[in-house]
Write a protein that holds these residues in place. Structure first.
Motif, PDB file in Angstrom:
ATOM      1  N   ALA A   1      27.516  89.531  30.500  1.00  0.00           N
ATOM      2  CA  ALA A   1      27.861  88.722  31.676  1.00  0.00           C
ATOM      3  C   ALA A   1      29.259  88.119  31.525  1.00  0.00           C
ATOM      4  CB  ALA A   1      26.831  87.620  31.861  1.00  0.00           C
ATOM      5  N   ARG A   2      29.580  87.654  30.337  1.00  0.00           N
ATOM      6  CA  ARG A   2      30.900  87.060  30.112  1.00  0.00           C
ATOM      7  C   ARG A   2      31.996  88.116  30.281  1.00  0.00           C
ATOM      8  NH1 ARG A   2      29.549  84.692  26.024  1.00  0.00           N
ATOM      9  NH2 ARG A   2      30.123  86.214  24.423  1.00  0.00           N
ATOM     10  N   ARG A   3      31.709  89.336  29.894  1.00  0.00           N
ATOM     11  CA  ARG A   3      32.681  90.420  30.043  1.00  0.00           C
ATOM     12  C   ARG A   3      32.985  90.666  31.529  1.00  0.00           C
ATOM     13  NH1 ARG A   3      30.343  95.340  27.300  1.00  0.00           N
ATOM     14  NH2 ARG A   3      30.711  94.048  25.458  1.00  0.00           N
ATOM     15  N   VAL A   4      31.964  90.640  32.357  1.00  0.00           N
ATOM     16  CA  VAL A   4      32.159  90.840  33.795  1.00  0.00           C
ATOM     17  C   VAL A   4      32.905  89.656  34.402  1.00  0.00           C
ATOM     18  CG1 VAL A   4      30.981  91.118  36.010  1.00  0.00           C
ATOM     19  CG2 VAL A   4      30.130  92.299  33.980  1.00  0.00           C
ATOM     20  N   GLU A   5      32.561  88.450  33.989  1.00  0.00           N
ATOM     21  CA  GLU A   5      33.226  87.254  34.521  1.00  0.00           C
ATOM     22  C   GLU A   5      34.706  87.244  34.165  1.00  0.00           C
ATOM     23  OE1 GLU A   5      30.922  84.202  32.794  1.00  0.00           O
ATOM     24  OE2 GLU A   5      29.211  84.430  34.168  1.00  0.00           O
ATOM     25  N   GLN A   6      35.048  87.703  32.970  1.00  0.00           N
ATOM     26  CA  GLN A   6      36.449  87.758  32.582  1.00  0.00           C
ATOM     27  C   GLN A   6      37.241  88.750  33.424  1.00  0.00           C
ATOM     28  OE1 GLN A   6      36.177  88.691  28.419  1.00  0.00           O
ATOM     29  NE2 GLN A   6      35.815  86.564  27.785  1.00  0.00           N
ATOM     30  N   GLN A   7      36.560  89.786  33.913  1.00  0.00           N
ATOM     31  CA  GLN A   7      37.220  90.766  34.774  1.00  0.00           C
ATOM     32  C   GLN A   7      37.265  90.305  36.227  1.00  0.00           C
ATOM     33  OE1 GLN A   7      38.733  93.400  33.670  1.00  0.00           O
ATOM     34  NE2 GLN A   7      38.051  93.258  31.547  1.00  0.00           N
ATOM     35  N   GLY A   8      36.590  89.192  36.552  1.00  0.00           N
ATOM     36  CA  GLY A   8      36.582  88.692  37.920  1.00  0.00           C
ATOM     37  C   GLY A   8      35.676  89.457  38.855  1.00  0.00           C
ATOM     38  N   ALA A   9      34.712  90.200  38.313  1.00  0.00           N
ATOM     39  CA  ALA A   9      33.840  91.043  39.143  1.00  0.00           C
ATOM     40  C   ALA A   9      32.421  90.502  39.173  1.00  0.00           C
ATOM     41  CB  ALA A   9      33.850  92.478  38.623  1.00  0.00           C
ATOM     42  N   GLU A  10      32.268  89.156  39.264  1.00  0.00           N
ATOM     43  CA  GLU A  10      30.928  88.570  39.223  1.00  0.00           C
ATOM     44  C   GLU A  10      30.052  89.038  40.376  1.00  0.00           C
ATOM     45  OE1 GLU A  10      33.780  86.967  39.130  1.00  0.00           O
ATOM     46  OE2 GLU A  10      33.786  85.222  37.796  1.00  0.00           O
TER      47      GLU A  10
ATOM     48  N   THR B   1      27.109  83.078  42.521  1.00  0.00           N
ATOM     49  CA  THR B   1      27.737  81.886  43.097  1.00  0.00           C
ATOM     50  C   THR B   1      29.260  81.935  43.055  1.00  0.00           C
ATOM     51  OG1 THR B   1      27.629  80.719  40.957  1.00  0.00           O
ATOM     52  CG2 THR B   1      25.734  80.499  42.446  1.00  0.00           C
ATOM     53  N   SER B   2      29.825  83.026  42.544  1.00  0.00           N
ATOM     54  CA  SER B   2      31.284  83.135  42.443  1.00  0.00           C
ATOM     55  C   SER B   2      31.918  83.083  43.828  1.00  0.00           C
ATOM     56  CB  SER B   2      31.657  84.443  41.749  1.00  0.00           C
ATOM     57  OG  SER B   2      33.037  84.693  41.848  1.00  0.00           O
ATOM     58  N   GLN B   3      33.036  82.365  43.935  1.00  0.00           N
ATOM     59  CA  GLN B   3      33.731  82.196  45.219  1.00  0.00           C
ATOM     60  C   GLN B   3      35.176  82.657  45.134  1.00  0.00           C
ATOM     61  OE1 GLN B   3      32.206  81.235  48.010  1.00  0.00           O
ATOM     62  NE2 GLN B   3      30.284  81.085  46.872  1.00  0.00           N
ATOM     63  N   SER B   4      35.484  83.586  44.240  1.00  0.00           N
ATOM     64  CA  SER B   4      36.855  84.067  44.117  1.00  0.00           C
ATOM     65  C   SER B   4      37.196  84.982  45.285  1.00  0.00           C
ATOM     66  CB  SER B   4      37.033  84.822  42.796  1.00  0.00           C
ATOM     67  OG  SER B   4      36.194  85.971  42.775  1.00  0.00           O
ATOM     68  N   ALA B   5      38.485  85.278  45.425  1.00  0.00           N
ATOM     69  CA  ALA B   5      38.926  86.133  46.525  1.00  0.00           C
ATOM     70  C   ALA B   5      38.348  87.534  46.400  1.00  0.00           C
ATOM     71  CB  ALA B   5      40.459  86.191  46.558  1.00  0.00           C
ATOM     72  N   ILE B   6      38.403  88.103  45.193  1.00  0.00           N
ATOM     73  CA  ILE B   6      37.827  89.443  45.019  1.00  0.00           C
ATOM     74  C   ILE B   6      36.303  89.375  45.099  1.00  0.00           C
ATOM     75  CG2 ILE B   6      37.654  89.352  42.494  1.00  0.00           C
ATOM     76  CD1 ILE B   6      38.514  92.305  42.492  1.00  0.00           C
ATOM     77  N   GLY B   7      35.739  88.200  44.761  1.00  0.00           N
ATOM     78  CA  GLY B   7      34.290  88.037  44.905  1.00  0.00           C
ATOM     79  C   GLY B   7      33.853  88.137  46.359  1.00  0.00           C
ATOM     80  N   HIS B   8      34.631  87.533  47.265  1.00  0.00           N
ATOM     81  CA  HIS B   8      34.323  87.646  48.693  1.00  0.00           C
ATOM     82  C   HIS B   8      34.439  89.094  49.160  1.00  0.00           C
ATOM     83  CE1 HIS B   8      33.854  83.412  49.389  1.00  0.00           C
ATOM     84  NE2 HIS B   8      35.068  83.121  48.967  1.00  0.00           N
ATOM     85  N   ALA B   9      35.457  89.794  48.660  1.00  0.00           N
ATOM     86  CA  ALA B   9      35.624  91.192  49.060  1.00  0.00           C
ATOM     87  C   ALA B   9      34.470  92.054  48.558  1.00  0.00           C
ATOM     88  CB  ALA B   9      36.956  91.724  48.525  1.00  0.00           C
ATOM     89  N   LEU B  10      34.049  91.823  47.315  1.00  0.00           N
ATOM     90  CA  LEU B  10      32.926  92.590  46.764  1.00  0.00           C
ATOM     91  C   LEU B  10      31.628  92.256  47.492  1.00  0.00           C
ATOM     92  CD1 LEU B  10      33.756  92.314  42.960  1.00  0.00           C
ATOM     93  CD2 LEU B  10      33.851  94.378  44.364  1.00  0.00           C
ATOM     94  N   LYS B  11      31.443  90.988  47.809  1.00  0.00           N
ATOM     95  CA  LYS B  11      30.221  90.589  48.520  1.00  0.00           C
ATOM     96  C   LYS B  11      30.153  91.251  49.888  1.00  0.00           C
ATOM     97  CE  LYS B  11      27.594  86.427  49.689  1.00  0.00           C
ATOM     98  NZ  LYS B  11      27.601  84.931  49.648  1.00  0.00           N
TER      99      LYS B  11
END
Length: 585
Positions: free
Chosen positions: A370-379, A466-476
């Motif tokens: 999980a930490r590996r994915v979070e570091q890549q910003g792909a939560e 619960t991630s709210q990053s810009a790429i997180g919105h795009a992935l969601k």
């Protein structure tokens, strides 16, 4: 008394008849009056038509001499760049054209006006494109007024799209990544596109704001174009469409580099693709963050993230590479590295303990993954991440088949070594103890640890969602419809992805539904070990009984000796048969 009443009734009837006759006369009079009134209104309408024709004829006579002059004035305004005044003159010519509708010259003058409007539109397009490139809001506002006055509201957005596409193409070509470009080269080209878009947004914010504030012809601008307004803060649609067009162009370019050629991949190719996926994912994460933070986009980043049938903000090919090399491959490597040892140098008990230790270490990996994915910003890839965890752990449990097969081969070897005279040689208490130890580990120790692993994995998924990053919105937004994205990704499998998506959609996920493939693989391994323990316990009896089918006492022969032995026993079973229990125990 009856006679007077009849007289009264007759008198009343006569009066009713007279009243009916008078009412008929009144109705006939009203009908005649209505007919006269209708004919009068029709006459007035005909007079009005004649009057209109006379007025049109008078207007045509007045404008015959001014038409050519107004056309020349409008052409001069177009060539001189005075587009708003040219638009007013064009609208005035439309009114003049109506005066010629009843004259033979109407078709020729109508064609002349159409050509004039086309010149005005082409000039506005050229000037608008130059205004966007030079960042000239005042000139663009004038062009926008022309587009609005000609009811061509999409022209401005189309021009902005073209300029942003050209900027992104120019940035990409500045890096010029060749076919087979390395991860660094491809990432640098994508980064150049994002940098150019972010810079264009910041520099052309007021200009894009000008495209979003339609004004009627003749209306004076009341706002300073350099001052952000509520319209710009709410992110103009033209900005959204332009950014989406540029990102779609980048996606199209990357698709050609990321397309799978179907060839067998060696270790070097796999490593290069993994590096490329990691690098591009980092570029997209940083680039999306910069775009979402730009002032012109404001709070409209979610609108940018929405895909259309023709425009992809995030390419599917990149997401497949990310799932394969950023999520699944590292998990598979960890599971393979911690597979149960099957070396012949280890004693069975040592192999069982080593397998338990490796499994325990593997079941402590979800936080690392999980930490590996979070570091890549792909939560927001948490659902594919869950499916990849399921596949990796299921593959690990399937590796236990080799260890179980080693125990089974040892049991078969001891069975072959045993003889009928020495059946106890096939029974090995130590082997039975080791098989029971293996079953205890799978049934109790690892089962409890696996349940804790399921709960921890589900907890990590909840945190990542619960991630709210810009790429997180795009992935969601990209993974909104499971029926679409499961088929598009198909990694680790469509079934695994749909199972994980169904689990996340349920209101109260249960452990029985978390990691179903892993749970099934663990249950299958436990079932095999349970069968192995049963075989080991029954091995002595199996060895003793394996010669029974060849014993003559179990087969009735046709010779005289068999008949004589059966007669001597009085038709009862022979002693060799009745003493099976004593023989076994």
């Amino acid at each position: 008394q009856l006679v007077p009443s009849m007289r009264d009734l007759e008198r009343m009837r006569q009066e009713a008849l007279r009243g009916k006759a008078r009412l008929g006369d009144v109705l006939d009079g009203l009908k005649d009056a209505d007919d006269k009134k209708r004919s009068g209104l029709q006459g007035l309408a005909e007079i009005d038509v004649v009057k209109s024709r006379v007025e049109v004829a008078c207007s045509a006579l007045r404008e015959v001499g001014s038409w050519e002059r107004k056309v020349r004035d409008c052409e001069q305004m177009v060539h001189s760049g005075n587009l708003p005044e040219a638009l007013k003159q064009s609208n005035s010519l439309k009114g003049v054209l109506e005066a010629f509708r009843m004259l033979p010259e109407y078709a020729k003058k109508e064609e002349q006006l159409v050509q004039l409007e086309e010149q005005l539109l082409n000039s506005a397009r050229r000037r608008a494109r130059g205004a966007v490139e030079r960042n000239a809001p005042d000139e663009l506002r004038a062009c926008r007024e022309v587009f609005a006055g000609m009811d061509r509201h999409q022209e401005a957005a189309s021009i902005a799209n073209g300029v942003f596409l050209e900027l992104s193409d120019r940035a990409w070509n500045s890096q010029d990544p060749k076919a087979g470009a390395s991860a660094a080269e491809l990432a640098n080209a994508a980064k150049a596109v994002f940098d150019s878009l972010a810079q264009a947004l910041e520099e052309r914010g007021p200009l894009l704001q000008a495209l979003e504030q339609p004004q009627t012809v003749g209306e004076e601008a009341t706002e300073d174009p350099a001052t952000p307004s509520a319209s710009s803060a709410s992110a103009p649609p033209v900005t959204v469409v332009a950014v989406k067009a540029a990102l779609a162009g980048l996606s199209t370019k990357l698709e050609s580099y990321l397309a799978h050629d179907g060839k067998v991949e060696d270790e070097t190719t796999v490593h290069n693709k993994a590096s490329r996926a990691v690098a591009l994912l980092a570029v997209y994460a940083d680039g999306f963050q910069a775009l979402a933070a730009s002032t012109p986009l404001g709070h409209q980043w979610l609108e940018v993230c929405k895909d259309s049938s023709e425009k992809e903000v995030l390419p599917w090919a990149l997401l497949r590479e990310v799932v394969r090399f950023v999520l699944l491959r590292p998990m598979q490597d960890d599971a393979m590295a911690l597979a149960p040892p099957t070396s012949g140098q280890l004693r069975p008990s040592e192999a069982v303990l080593a397998a338990e230790s490796n499994a325990t270490r593997l079941l402590q990996m979800p936080s690392t993954w999980a930490r590996r994915v979070e570091q890549q910003g792909a939560e927001q890839l948490c659902v594919p991440w869950l499916a990849c965890v399921d596949e990796a752990i299921a593959a690990h449990w399937r590796q236990w088949d080799r260890l179980i097969e080693t125990f089974h081969n040892t049991l078969q070897s001891k069975s072959r070594e045993a003889s009928d005279d020495l059946p106890a040689k096939g029974y090995d208490p130590a082997l039975l103890q080791e098989c029971m130890q293996l079953h205890s580990i799978l049934h109790e120790s690892l089962q409890a640890k696996f349940q804790s692993f399921q709960a921890e994995t589900l907890q990590h998924v909840g945190q990542m969602r619960t991630s709210q990053s810009a790429i997180g919105h795009a992935l969601k937004e990209k993974l909104k419809d499971p029926e679409v994205w499961c088929e598009k990704l198909a990694l680790p499998s469509v079934i695994a992805l749909k199972s994980a998506a169904d689990l996340m959609d349920s209101s109260v996920p249960g452990n029985s539904r978390v990691l179903p493939s892993s749970a099934a693989a663990l249950a299958n391994a436990e079932k095999q070990v349970r069968s192995l323990v049963t075989q080991c316990c029954a091995q002595p009896v199996t060895i003793i009984l394996r010669g029974y089918p060849e014993m003559q006492e179990w087969v009735r022969g046709d010779d005289d000796a068999s008949a004589e032995a059966l007669a001597m026993a009085g038709g009862m079973p022979l002693q060799a048969i009745t003493l099976v229990g004593e023989h076994l125990f």
